[in-house]
Structure formats: C-alpha cells, structure tokens
Design an enzyme around this catalytic site. Structure first.
Site, PDB file in Angstrom:
ATOM      1  CG  ASP A  99      -1.681   1.207   1.460  1.00 53.95           C
ATOM      2  OD1 ASP A  99      -2.382   1.613   0.521  1.00 53.95           O
ATOM      3  OD2 ASP A  99      -1.591   1.789   2.556  1.00 53.95           O
ATOM      4  CG  ASP A 159      -1.485   7.751   0.818  1.00 54.97           C
ATOM      5  OD1 ASP A 159      -0.959   8.865   0.892  1.00 54.97           O
ATOM      6  OD2 ASP A 159      -2.003   7.309  -0.231  1.00 54.97           O
ATOM      7  CG  ASP A 182      -1.969   1.874   6.492  1.00 56.33           C
ATOM      8  OD1 ASP A 182      -2.420   1.531   5.387  1.00 56.33           O
ATOM      9  OD2 ASP A 182      -2.047   3.036   6.930  1.00 56.33           O
TER      10      ASP A 182
END
Length: 220
Positions: free
Chosen positions: A12, A14, A171
């Site tokens: 991922d 961000d 996250d």
C-alpha cells in the site's frame, strides 16, 4: 537467494510506504478553510486516510460539522489541486524502507504498489521520492473499475509484476481484505495510519519497523 519464499512484495502507499499524513492534512485543511471550517490536526486526519481523497474529505467535513449536498463535489477539485501542488512537501518513506527495498532487490524480488490513491497522484508522489522506478507495477484507485478491498488491484499488480508468490504489506482493513481476497499473505505495519490496534486488523503478520520485513518473509 533463489529459495526466498516470495517472488513479489506489494505495498500500500499512504501509511505503508510513505508517511503522507502531513501533506494530506494540509490538503484537507485547505479545502475546509474555503468554507471557513477550523483546521483538523494530523492525528485526527490520519485514520481518515486509506479509501482515497474524496472519502478523506467527506470524513473531514463530518468531523467539522457535516456537509450539505454538493459541498463535497465543490471542494474536492480544490483539495486535489492543492494536494498535487504540495504532494511531497513533508511526505517521506518510513524508516528502514529504502534498506528493505535494497535487500529485496538483491534477492531478486520484485516490488510493486497497489493503492486507493489515484494512479497519477501515486506515480507523482513515488517519482518525487525516487521510488517510482523501483516498482514493477503501480496500481491506483482509478486504474481499474474496482479498488481495495476488492482482489482485482492486487491481482493486477501481481500480473504486471510477472506473477509468482506474493506478500502484501499494508496498514488498513482494506489492505488485509484485498490480500485475503487475492489469496496472498498479508502483513500489517504498526506504524501506519491505523484506525484500530494492528492486531485487530486480521493480517497474517505485524511488523513494527521495516528492518523486520525481509527476515519475517524469509522465514515464512
């Protein structure tokens, strides 16, 4: 070297590869200021990140008093323009990332990105940070007709990277669900933009720092 258990490690963007919270917070606050709303702190904005900029703006408006119909549509282009112009003012790779990428490169592992950020924005950010050329694939939130938590972005990332055993690092619950839906190993970074404790996200593994990534993968 050849017995490393993964051919591809996807990330991922961000909150996983790059700490973008300060620049995204500035963009949200720019949009809020246009309608005389008080700014939000970075700590408040961090959990809003992950489903794309429009979702982040919607959450920012909710947190500052809600929004009547049409406000999101009106402010969203302003937010995007501001963010694109200030995309890497404060954003930096998380500690240990570059060394982890170097180790994966040395092992012959391809690295790639699947993010809900618009592909153009993702490529611009990764380019400004010197990371774009390291990625075998960059799949954005608008690359396909669907985005994470659907499996398709992960599957497209794998296909563009040449195929093979894959681990995906993220996250959020959307990252875990996308990895599960695509049938790949999921790893959560505890330092990301978490909306709940890392252990509650349901990932296969959790790391506290990028120094742990390659040893963990090597042992799986």
């Amino acid at each position: 070297m050849s017995d490393f258990p993964f051919r591809i490690v996807g990330f991922d963007l961000d909150g996983t590869l790059v700490d973008t919270a300060a620049d995204l917070t500035a963009a949200v606050n720019h949009a809020l200021a246009l309608i005389d709303r008080a700014p939000l702190s970075e700590a408040v904005v961090r959990p809003m990140i992950g489903l794309g900029a429009r979702h982040m703006l919607e959450q920012g408006l909710l947190a500052t008093g809600g929004a009547e119909e049409g406000v999101v549509d009106r402010l969203y282009p302003d937010l995007l323009r501001y963010y694109e112009a200030h995309i890497a003012v404060h954003s930096r790779p998380f500690p240990g990332l570059t060394a982890a990428l170097d180790r994966l490169d040395a092992l012959g592992v391809r690295t790639a990105v699947a993010t809900n950020k618009a592909e153009g924005m993702a490529r611009k950010l990764l380019g400004e940070l010197g990371l774009a050329d390291r990625m075998a694939a960059i799949i954005g939130g608008d690359t396909l007709a669907v985005r994470k938590p659907a499996a398709e972005p992960i599957l497209a990332m794998i296909a563009q990277s040449g195929g093979g055993g894959t681990a995906f690092v993220g996250d959020s619950i959307f990252d875990v669900m996308a990895a599960k839906n695509a049938g790949v190993t999921s790893i959560i970074v505890r330092f990301g933009f978490l909306d709940r404790p890392a252990e509650q996200l349901g990932g296969d593994h959790v790391i506290d720092h990028y120094d742990e990534l390659v040893p963990l993968l090597a042992g799986l």
